[in-house]
Write an enzyme that holds these catalytic residues in place. Structure first.
Site, PDB file in Angstrom:
ATOM      1  NE  ARG A 135      -2.781  -1.663   3.456  1.00 50.01           N
ATOM      2  CZ  ARG A 135      -2.548  -2.791   3.813  1.00 50.01           C
ATOM      3  NH1 ARG A 135      -3.429  -3.388   2.767  1.00 50.01           N
ATOM      4  NH2 ARG A 135      -1.706  -2.907   4.541  1.00 50.01           N
ATOM      5  CD  GLU A 138       2.770 -11.151  18.459  1.00 49.23           C
ATOM      6  OE1 GLU A 138       1.854 -11.429  19.205  1.00 49.23           O
ATOM      7  OE2 GLU A 138       2.168 -10.232  17.766  1.00 49.23           O
TER       8      GLU A 138
END
Length: 174
Positions: free
Chosen positions: A61, A98
């Protein structure tokens, strides 16, 4: 552009991509011609006097406004992509996520010591991808680096991923 206009045109999608996540979909900002133009105009005004020579858009994006802004600024556009997407020799930076690691790449000849670079992406969450891109562009020798996002998720403290001497600008903090 008013923050209210941005918020009013931003789609929120609960439980995407996984349960418990509230996803902010910027594509609704891009499909609205007034929002698209106002975002571009606002970004242009923010950076028109900074001497930007390259805009780096983060996959994917970040390519949308990054490319348009580069053209408006009279700068070159560089794509920062996941591995295997760029055809020529690349430099890369691997970073922790993560659960595991990821890697971001740019063409080896995309940035040099004469460049003033604006790094752009749509959303600042934890800052991991942009921080890796920042390190990558630093290694390429850029003279000066600016960082910009359209939206920042303030509660995630993504700004902490960047050195204190780096200016990080956003249009809207949620």
């Amino acid at each position: 552009m008013s923050k209210e206009t941005l918020k009013a045109n931003l789609r929120e999608i609960p439980d995407f991509p996984i349960p418990g996540i509230l996803f902010y979909d910027v594509t609704t900002l891009f499909k609205n011609p007034e929002c698209l133009q106002e975002i571009l105009d606002t970004l242009y005004e923010m950076y028109k006097d900074k001497g930007i020579t390259k805009v780096v858009g983060i996959e994917s994006r970040g390519f949308i406004m990054g490319g348009a802004l580069a053209a408006r600024l009279g700068a070159g556009f560089v794509m920062a992509r996941k591995p295997g997407k760029l055809p020529a020799e690349v430099v890369e930076e691997t970073y922790a996520k993560e659960y595991g690691t990821d890697t971001i790449q740019i063409h080896k000849d995309a940035i040099d010591e004469n460049d003033v670079v604006l790094l752009h992406d749509d959303l600042l969450a934890t800052g991991g991808t942009m921080a890796a891109t920042h390190r990558l562009v630093q290694r390429c020798g850029a003279k000066k680096i600016f960082i910009n996002f359209i939206i920042e998720l303030g509660g995630l403290n993504g700004r902490k991923a960047f050195p204190e001497d780096i200016t990080v600008d956003t249009l809207l903090t949620l």
